[in-house]
Design a protein around this motif. Sequence first.
Motif, PDB file in Angstrom:
ATOM      1  N   LEU A  13       0.788  -1.295   0.066  1.00 42.08           N
ATOM      2  CA  LEU A  13       0.097   0.008  -0.065  1.00 42.08           C
ATOM      3  C   LEU A  13       0.749   1.295   0.150  1.00 42.08           C
ATOM      4  N   ALA A  14       1.880   1.241   0.893  1.00 38.41           N
ATOM      5  CA  ALA A  14       2.806   2.200   0.698  1.00 38.41           C
ATOM      6  C   ALA A  14       3.459   2.707  -0.603  1.00 38.41           C
ATOM      7  N   PHE A  15       3.958   1.519  -1.392  1.00 33.52           N
ATOM      8  CA  PHE A  15       4.529   1.724  -2.577  1.00 33.52           C
ATOM      9  C   PHE A  15       3.429   2.266  -3.469  1.00 33.52           C
ATOM     10  N   PHE A  16       2.367   1.860  -3.691  1.00 25.60           N
ATOM     11  CA  PHE A  16       1.356   2.222  -4.388  1.00 25.60           C
ATOM     12  C   PHE A  16       1.065   3.477  -4.121  1.00 25.60           C
ATOM     13  N   GLY A  17       0.878   3.911  -2.952  1.00 24.74           N
ATOM     14  CA  GLY A  17       0.544   5.208  -2.283  1.00 24.74           C
ATOM     15  C   GLY A  17       1.576   6.284  -2.996  1.00 24.74           C
ATOM     16  N   ALA A  18       2.945   5.643  -2.678  1.00 23.91           N
ATOM     17  CA  ALA A  18       3.735   6.879  -3.271  1.00 23.91           C
ATOM     18  C   ALA A  18       3.719   6.933  -4.902  1.00 23.91           C
ATOM     19  N   ILE A  19       3.544   6.006  -5.552  1.00 25.04           N
ATOM     20  CA  ILE A  19       3.385   6.319  -6.884  1.00 25.04           C
ATOM     21  C   ILE A  19       2.197   7.021  -7.189  1.00 25.04           C
ATOM     22  N   LEU A  20       1.120   6.973  -6.793  1.00 21.64           N
ATOM     23  CA  LEU A  20      -0.031   7.672  -6.665  1.00 21.64           C
ATOM     24  C   LEU A  20       0.413   9.103  -6.393  1.00 21.64           C
ATOM     25  N   LEU A  21       0.866   9.464  -5.226  1.00 21.16           N
ATOM     26  CA  LEU A  21       1.176  10.834  -4.962  1.00 21.16           C
ATOM     27  C   LEU A  21       2.044  11.458  -6.112  1.00 21.16           C
ATOM     28  N   LEU A  22       3.021  10.804  -6.718  1.00 16.44           N
ATOM     29  CA  LEU A  22       3.938  11.177  -7.583  1.00 16.44           C
ATOM     30  C   LEU A  22       3.066  11.379  -8.888  1.00 16.44           C
ATOM     31  N   LEU A  23       2.178  10.497  -9.204  1.00 17.85           N
ATOM     32  CA  LEU A  23       1.089  10.914 -10.429  1.00 17.85           C
ATOM     33  C   LEU A  23       0.244  12.174 -10.043  1.00 17.85           C
ATOM     34  N   TYR A  24      -0.146  12.235  -8.841  1.00 18.83           N
ATOM     35  CA  TYR A  24      -0.963  13.444  -8.347  1.00 18.83           C
ATOM     36  C   TYR A  24      -0.363  14.813  -8.574  1.00 18.83           C
ATOM     37  N   ARG A  25       1.134  14.557  -8.056  1.00 28.39           N
ATOM     38  CA  ARG A  25       1.824  15.864  -8.185  1.00 28.39           C
ATOM     39  C   ARG A  25       1.930  16.283  -9.566  1.00 28.39           C
ATOM     40  N   MET A  26       2.106  15.262 -10.423  1.00 27.52           N
ATOM     41  CA  MET A  26       2.472  15.488 -11.778  1.00 27.52           C
ATOM     42  C   MET A  26       1.296  16.067 -12.771  1.00 27.52           C
ATOM     43  N   ALA A  27       0.086  15.447 -12.108  1.00 24.95           N
ATOM     44  CA  ALA A  27      -1.253  16.065 -12.697  1.00 24.95           C
ATOM     45  C   ALA A  27      -1.672  17.400 -12.551  1.00 24.95           C
ATOM     46  N   THR A  28      -0.848  17.899 -11.062  1.00 23.69           N
ATOM     47  CA  THR A  28      -1.496  19.184 -10.754  1.00 23.69           C
ATOM     48  C   THR A  28      -0.168  20.301 -10.843  1.00 23.69           C
ATOM     49  N   VAL A  29       0.953  20.049 -11.898  1.00 25.40           N
ATOM     50  CA  VAL A  29       1.719  21.061 -11.680  1.00 25.40           C
ATOM     51  C   VAL A  29       1.118  22.202 -12.408  1.00 25.40           C
ATOM     52  N   ARG A  30       1.494  23.626 -12.171  1.00 30.65           N
ATOM     53  CA  ARG A  30       0.597  24.782 -12.709  1.00 30.65           C
ATOM     54  C   ARG A  30       1.531  26.120 -12.356  1.00 30.65           C
ATOM     55  N   VAL A  31       1.466  27.016 -13.085  1.00 34.44           N
ATOM     56  CA  VAL A  31       1.952  28.558 -12.734  1.00 34.44           C
ATOM     57  C   VAL A  31       0.759  29.375 -12.536  1.00 34.44           C
ATOM     58  N   THR A  32       0.739  30.055 -11.738  1.00 30.94           N
ATOM     59  CA  THR A  32      -0.449  30.927 -11.287  1.00 30.94           C
ATOM     60  C   THR A  32       0.350  32.473 -10.896  1.00 30.94           C
ATOM     61  N   ALA A  33      -0.214  33.585 -11.460  1.00 32.64           N
ATOM     62  CA  ALA A  33       0.380  34.814 -11.541  1.00 32.64           C
ATOM     63  C   ALA A  33      -0.883  35.724 -10.652  1.00 32.64           C
ATOM     64  N   TYR A  34      -0.254  36.473  -9.626  1.00 31.72           N
ATOM     65  CA  TYR A  34      -1.162  37.151  -8.739  1.00 31.72           C
ATOM     66  C   TYR A  34      -0.484  38.747  -9.072  1.00 31.72           C
ATOM     67  N   ALA A  35      -1.041  39.809  -8.594  1.00 28.23           N
ATOM     68  CA  ALA A  35      -0.721  40.958  -8.781  1.00 28.23           C
ATOM     69  C   ALA A  35       0.586  41.156  -7.801  1.00 28.23           C
ATOM     70  N   ASP A  36       0.981  40.525  -6.770  1.00 33.24           N
ATOM     71  CA  ASP A  36       1.978  40.718  -6.044  1.00 33.24           C
ATOM     72  C   ASP A  36       3.164  39.587  -6.357  1.00 33.24           C
ATOM     73  N   ARG A  37       2.787  38.577  -6.646  1.00 34.54           N
ATOM     74  CA  ARG A  37       3.657  37.466  -7.030  1.00 34.54           C
ATOM     75  C   ARG A  37       3.490  36.111  -7.817  1.00 34.54           C
ATOM     76  N   LEU A  38       4.232  35.426  -8.044  1.00 31.18           N
ATOM     77  CA  LEU A  38       4.009  34.231  -9.100  1.00 31.18           C
ATOM     78  C   LEU A  38       4.319  32.982  -8.110  1.00 31.18           C
ATOM     79  N   GLN A  39       3.255  32.086  -8.405  1.00 31.03           N
ATOM     80  CA  GLN A  39       3.335  30.859  -7.772  1.00 31.03           C
ATOM     81  C   GLN A  39       3.806  29.657  -8.771  1.00 31.03           C
ATOM     82  N   ILE A  40       4.517  28.815  -8.555  1.00 35.62           N
ATOM     83  CA  ILE A  40       4.935  27.838  -9.551  1.00 35.62           C
ATOM     84  C   ILE A  40       4.998  26.407  -8.635  1.00 35.62           C
TER      85      ILE A  40
END
Length: 154
Positions: free
Chosen positions: A54-81
């Motif tokens: 379960l830990a092994f598959f959980g780690a893989i699923l966490l990595l895939l989740y992070r890959m699926a949620t990469v993004r860049v967002t700009a606000y008036a005062d900052r940039l979030q990556i």
Amino acid sequence: MTSADRLFMFHPRSIAIMASVMGFSLIALFGVIWTQFDDGTRETFSWFQRLTLLAFFGAILLLLYRMATVRVTAYADRLQIRNVFKSYTLPWSDVSALRFRSGDAWLQLFDAEGNRIGVLAIQAAEGGRASKAAKELAAVARAHGAGPKPTPEN
């Protein structure tokens, strides 16, 4: 912050689709294999072995989740990556350059200290959509004070 405060946001569709398909496939495959074991085979797995799987598959699923949620967002005062392994928040004054040249795998951000940060959300695999996003982000960055800082002369 609300979405109304957001000036620009981009996330790659191809990576999100690939990571989602792989995650659901992994869950389905694991489920099918486990249910196909007879009771005797399932009983041979100790609690530690089950937790390890379960830990092994959980780690893989966490990595895939992070890959699926990469993004860049700009606000008036900052940039979030948000990259796969690390996230960054930079005030516009710390952004000195954005580069997305032909042949680059993804957008490169250079901070005020000369460090290079890969912006994985804007990647060449997205084609024209990524080029358009890089230009839009560069325009937002210039409008909010990003760019090379003048060096003091002696």
